[in-house]
Scaffold this motif. Structure first.
Motif, mmCIF file in Angstrom:
data_model
loop_
_atom_site.group_PDB
_atom_site.id
_atom_site.type_symbol
_atom_site.label_atom_id
_atom_site.label_comp_id
_atom_site.label_asym_id
_atom_site.label_seq_id
_atom_site.Cartn_x
_atom_site.Cartn_y
_atom_site.Cartn_z
ATOM 1 N N UNK A 111 0.853 -1.189 0.000
ATOM 2 C CA UNK A 111 0.000 0.000 0.000
ATOM 3 C C UNK A 111 0.894 1.247 0.000
ATOM 4 N N UNK A 112 1.211 1.756 -1.185
ATOM 5 C CA UNK A 112 2.111 2.907 -1.296
ATOM 6 C C UNK A 112 1.459 4.162 -0.725
ATOM 7 N N UNK A 113 2.215 4.894 0.076
ATOM 8 C CA UNK A 113 1.727 6.137 0.672
ATOM 9 C C UNK A 113 1.782 7.248 -0.373
ATOM 10 N N UNK A 114 0.639 7.837 -0.682
ATOM 11 C CA UNK A 114 0.577 8.956 -1.620
ATOM 12 C C UNK A 114 -0.260 10.074 -1.010
ATOM 13 N N UNK A 115 -0.063 11.293 -1.506
ATOM 14 C CA UNK A 115 -0.830 12.433 -0.999
ATOM 15 C C UNK A 115 -2.325 12.235 -1.231
ATOM 16 N N UNK A 116 -2.671 11.668 -2.374
ATOM 17 C CA UNK A 116 -4.087 11.439 -2.692
ATOM 18 C C UNK A 116 -4.716 10.456 -1.706
ATOM 19 N N UNK A 117 -4.021 9.378 -1.393
ATOM 20 C CA UNK A 117 -4.556 8.386 -0.467
ATOM 21 C C UNK A 117 -4.631 8.925 0.964
ATOM 22 N N UNK A 118 -3.691 9.790 1.326
ATOM 23 C CA UNK A 118 -3.667 10.349 2.679
ATOM 24 C C UNK A 118 -4.865 11.245 2.957
ATOM 25 N N UNK A 119 -5.571 11.656 1.913
ATOM 26 C CA UNK A 119 -6.796 12.427 2.112
ATOM 27 C C UNK A 119 -7.940 11.540 2.597
ATOM 28 N N UNK A 120 -7.815 10.222 2.357
ATOM 29 C CA UNK A 120 -8.890 9.288 2.681
ATOM 30 C C UNK A 120 -8.579 8.377 3.857
#
Length: 282
Positions: A111-120
């Motif tokens: 599960x790669x940490x990305x800015x987009x995913x960190x919003x959710x």
């Protein structure tokens, strides 16, 4: 008179029982099957079922892989024994939804940490730094990305990895897209394609399988940085902090190194050192 005393005692016991149920018991359990403070009867953890070396459901129903080992260690630190873990398959497209619905307590699934995913969702970690790479045959003459020009490159349908290579490194590469990485690996073994691309950790996991050991090698190109984190429901800071503490302990007591060697060692995977908590490599 004696009957009246027994009845009063029974009534008191009933009141106590009702009060205990209202204050605790099953009512304190989250929808993911764990108690709010840890150490409940069960904990549900999301993983992949189809990635050898990372998250794989074996034919006998057991589970293996680096993500599984990391998650098992973390669960132990949260108060759960291996037999209290319920593994839940979480495919890439459903990871955020599985957390928001409360289907699982946390997810360890490449599960790669990305800015987009960190919003959710919130992330603990990272616990592994991977890179997009190429898997080729041991005797392959492909040593650099540009060597793929005129060669056949395989990846799964819907993945951006192969297109990234074609767009930025080898515009004359011939893309072949199939349904699974296993199909790509079979094509690479038979010579139908010249290389397979995705994260190096995933490639190493496939190449480390007994039937493939010694046949393939990683090119070591480091075409991208993939910071694998453990996904947690948005706002659950307490769980994030506990998982981070567990990951730091796993590194310090060398359990992390052992898990890397056991799961990726047969593929001669040159892994990065364990990343520091919160250090996201762009």
């Amino acid at each position: 008179m004696k009957l009246r005393k027994v009845t009063a005692a029974a009534a008191a016991a009933l009141v106590l029982s009702i009060t205990a149920t209202a204050c605790g018991g099953d009512g304190d359990k989250d929808s993911n099957g764990s108690s709010g403070s840890g150490g409940g009867d069960k904990i549900k953890i999301g993983i992949k079922y189809d990635q050898p070396g990372l998250g794989l459901k074996e034919p006998d129903g057991s589970f293996s892989g680096f993500d599984v080992d990391v998650a098992t260690y973390v669960a132990k630190e949260l108060g759960y024994e291996p037999d209290q873990i319920e593994w839940v398959e979480t495919k890439s497209a459903d990871r955020e939804n599985a957390l928001s619905r409360g289907d699982v307590k946390f997810i360890a699934a490449t599960y790669s940490i990305t800015d987009e995913r960190k919003e959710k969702v919130d992330f603990a970690g990272p616990y592994l730094l991977a890179h997009q790479d190429l898997l080729v045959k041991k005797d392959s003459d492909i040593k650099e990305g540009t060597d793929l020009n005129g060669k056949k490159l395989c990846s799964v349908t819907g993945s951006t990895s192969a297109q990234n290579v074609k767009d930025t490194i080898a515009p004359k590469a011939q893309l072949k897209q199939v349904g699974t990485y296993s199909e790509c690996l079979a094509a690479l073994q038979s010579g139908a394609v010249d290389a397979l691309t995705t994260d190096d950790s995933i490639l190493a996991g496939f190449a480390a399988q007994k039937q493939y050991q010694g046949q393939f090698k990683l090119a070591g190109l480091k075409l991208s940085n993939e910071n694998y984190g453990i996904g947690v429901k948005k706002g659950d800071t307490e769980t994030v902090n506990k998982i981070n503490d567990a990951l730091e302990k796993m590194v310090s007591d060398k359990s992390w190194d052992k898990a890397v060697q056991e799961n990726f060692g047969p593929a001669d995977y040159k892994n990065e050192p364990a990343p520091k908590i919160g250090n996201i490599v762009k």
